[in-house]
Scaffold this motif. Structure first.
Motif, short mmCIF file in Angstrom:
data_model
loop_
_atom_site.label_atom_id
_atom_site.label_comp_id
_atom_site.label_asym_id
_atom_site.label_seq_id
_atom_site.Cartn_x
_atom_site.Cartn_y
_atom_site.Cartn_z
N GLY A 1 0.81 -1.21 0.00
CA GLY A 1 0.00 0.00 0.00
C GLY A 1 0.85 1.26 0.00
O GLY A 1 2.04 1.23 0.30
N ASP A 2 0.23 2.36 -0.33
CA ASP A 2 0.96 3.64 -0.41
C ASP A 2 0.32 4.69 0.48
O ASP A 2 0.18 5.85 0.11
N LEU A 3 -0.07 4.30 1.70
CA LEU A 3 -0.72 5.20 2.64
C LEU A 3 0.13 6.43 2.90
O LEU A 3 -0.35 7.56 2.85
N LEU A 4 1.41 6.22 3.19
CA LEU A 4 2.28 7.36 3.51
C LEU A 4 2.42 8.30 2.32
O LEU A 4 2.40 9.52 2.49
N HIS A 5 2.55 7.76 1.12
CA HIS A 5 2.67 8.60 -0.07
C HIS A 5 1.46 9.52 -0.21
O HIS A 5 1.59 10.72 -0.48
N HIS A 6 0.29 8.97 0.01
CA HIS A 6 -0.94 9.77 -0.09
C HIS A 6 -0.93 10.88 0.97
O HIS A 6 -1.25 12.05 0.65
N ILE A 7 -0.56 10.53 2.19
CA ILE A 7 -0.56 11.51 3.27
C ILE A 7 0.45 12.62 2.98
O ILE A 7 0.16 13.82 3.18
N LEU A 8 1.64 12.27 2.51
CA LEU A 8 2.65 13.28 2.20
C LEU A 8 2.18 14.23 1.10
O LEU A 8 2.34 15.46 1.22
N LEU A 9 1.61 13.68 0.05
CA LEU A 9 1.14 14.52 -1.04
C LEU A 9 0.00 15.43 -0.59
O LEU A 9 -0.05 16.61 -0.96
N GLN A 10 -0.90 14.90 0.24
CA GLN A 10 -2.00 15.70 0.76
C GLN A 10 -1.52 16.77 1.75
O GLN A 10 -2.20 17.77 1.98
N SER A 11 -0.33 16.54 2.31
CA SER A 11 0.22 17.48 3.29
C SER A 11 1.15 18.51 2.66
O SER A 11 1.84 19.25 3.37
N GLY A 12 1.18 18.57 1.33
CA GLY A 12 1.95 19.61 0.65
C GLY A 12 3.35 19.23 0.22
O GLY A 12 4.12 20.09 -0.23
N TYR A 13 3.70 17.96 0.33
CA TYR A 13 5.01 17.52 -0.15
C TYR A 13 4.97 17.42 -1.68
O TYR A 13 3.93 17.16 -2.29
N ARG A 14 6.12 17.60 -2.29
CA ARG A 14 6.26 17.39 -3.73
C ARG A 14 7.27 16.26 -3.96
O ARG A 14 8.10 15.98 -3.09
N ILE A 15 7.19 15.65 -5.10
CA ILE A 15 8.13 14.59 -5.44
C ILE A 15 9.37 15.24 -6.05
O ILE A 15 9.33 15.77 -7.16
N GLY A 16 10.47 15.21 -5.30
CA GLY A 16 11.70 15.83 -5.76
C GLY A 16 12.50 14.94 -6.68
O GLY A 16 13.26 15.41 -7.53
N LYS A 17 12.36 13.63 -6.52
CA LYS A 17 13.07 12.68 -7.37
C LYS A 17 12.23 11.42 -7.51
O LYS A 17 11.65 10.95 -6.53
N ALA A 18 12.14 10.91 -8.71
CA ALA A 18 11.40 9.68 -8.97
C ALA A 18 12.32 8.71 -9.70
O ALA A 18 12.74 8.98 -10.83
N GLU A 19 12.66 7.61 -9.04
CA GLU A 19 13.51 6.59 -9.65
C GLU A 19 12.71 5.30 -9.81
O GLU A 19 11.69 5.10 -9.17
N LEU A 20 13.22 4.43 -10.67
CA LEU A 20 12.60 3.12 -10.86
C LEU A 20 13.53 2.04 -10.36
O LEU A 20 14.71 1.99 -10.72
N SER A 21 13.01 1.21 -9.48
CA SER A 21 13.73 0.04 -9.00
C SER A 21 13.11 -1.20 -9.62
O SER A 21 12.05 -1.15 -10.24
#
Length: 310
Positions: free
Chosen positions: A116-136
């Protein structure tokens, strides 16, 4: 903060974490990264358990997690209530602002580490932006054998390794120096370098001797490929460094090597074998990524979240 919870800066005696502790969050590993940290723990009074944790390295007016590791960010219990996790993040931000911290950066583990991506949702809703997106890319280890996961492009390479009688095996960690020299040579052949010095790597291995594993492929008596694996958690392995000599490109020994690591991981009840990101100099190396996927690995996003706290 929701009633019944509190955020503390030190874990009180008798309070134990209610979440898996990745190696890079272990107190000893944190000290190897830096001696300047701010720790936050979310305690649930009714259970006397810690349901979340965030350790941040302070650099000037920036808070970073991690500072010298593949990932850091928030650890949290699988059953944590979404509102409680959001409140924890907000409480940390308030305390950081009061301490004069102006920005925060969190590097998450690959998405397949957690369900799940619960934390990702919370961070985005809290005003965080994605500074780097990598693929593993990583293997979700199941009942299938490694060879059954190979696609039609990689299967002949596996068969070639068998016909050439390559030998893949685990190596004692006492061979760390030799393996490091070998892997460094492999990188130099490609105008690249290892991210850690041998001295720093030795310190980490000495602190966690059971968490590091070496694997190699031999043609006769010659080592032609090697991998240093880190046991990140009880059931997660991470291929930290991998390399092979260029003169053996035609044999693609990493295919055979990965098969041995997969076999050993499956035997030891490992659920996830992380092959790492395919980022070189900040750019996705799609040839490398596609090679990992042809081996049977699945892709996963590895995101870094940033926020200005001013």
């Amino acid at each position: 903060m929701k009633k019944g919870y509190r955020v503390v800066r030190e874990l009180p005696p008798g309070i134990t974490p209610d979440y898996d502790l990745f190696l890079f969050h272990h107190p000893v590993h944190l000290q190897l990264q830096s001696d300047s940290w701010m720790h936050f723990f979310l305690i649930r009074a009714s259970s006397n358990k810690a349901e979340a944790q965030l350790s941040l390295h302070v650099k000037g007016d920036q808070a970073l997690s991690p500072i010298r590791a593949p990932f850091g960010s928030v650890l949290y219990a699988s059953h944590i209530l979404p509102q409680v996790l959001r409140d924890f993040v907000e409480t940390v931000e308030i305390e950081l602002s009061e301490a004069g911290i102006s920005s925060i950066k969190l590097t998450e583990p690959p998405s397949y580490y957690r369900r799940g991506d619960l934390l990702h949702h919370i961070l985005l809703q809290s005003g965080y932006r994605i500074g780097k997106a990598e693929l593993s890319a990583g293997f979700l280890i199941d009942k299938k054998k490694f060879v059954e996961k190979l696609d039609d492009w990689e299967l002949p390479k596996w068969k070639l390794a068998l016909s050439k009688k390559l030998q893949a095996k685990a190596l004692p960690i006492s061979k760390l120096d030799q393996a490091y020299a070998f892997l460094s040579r492999c990188r130099e052949e490609r105008d690249q370098a290892l991210s850690m010095t041998l001295q720093d790597l030795r310190k980490t291995v000495e602190a966690f001797p059971k968490a590091f594993l070496l694997f190699g492929v031999y043609l006769g008596k010659e080592l032609i490929a090697a991998t240093l694996v880190i046991q990140v958690a009880r059931d997660i392995w991470y291929t930290f460094y991998t390399g092979h000599l260029k003169k053996f490109d035609n044999l693609s020994p990493v295919v055979y090597l990965t098969g041995e690591i997969y076999r050993q991981a499956s035997r030891r009840k490992v659920r996830l074998l992380d092959l790492g990101t395919s980022t070189v100099d900040g750019t996705t190396n799609f040839n490398l990524l596609e090679f990992k996927l042809r081996l049977g690995a699945v892709p996963g996003s590895k995101l870094t979240f940033e926020k200005d706290l001013r």
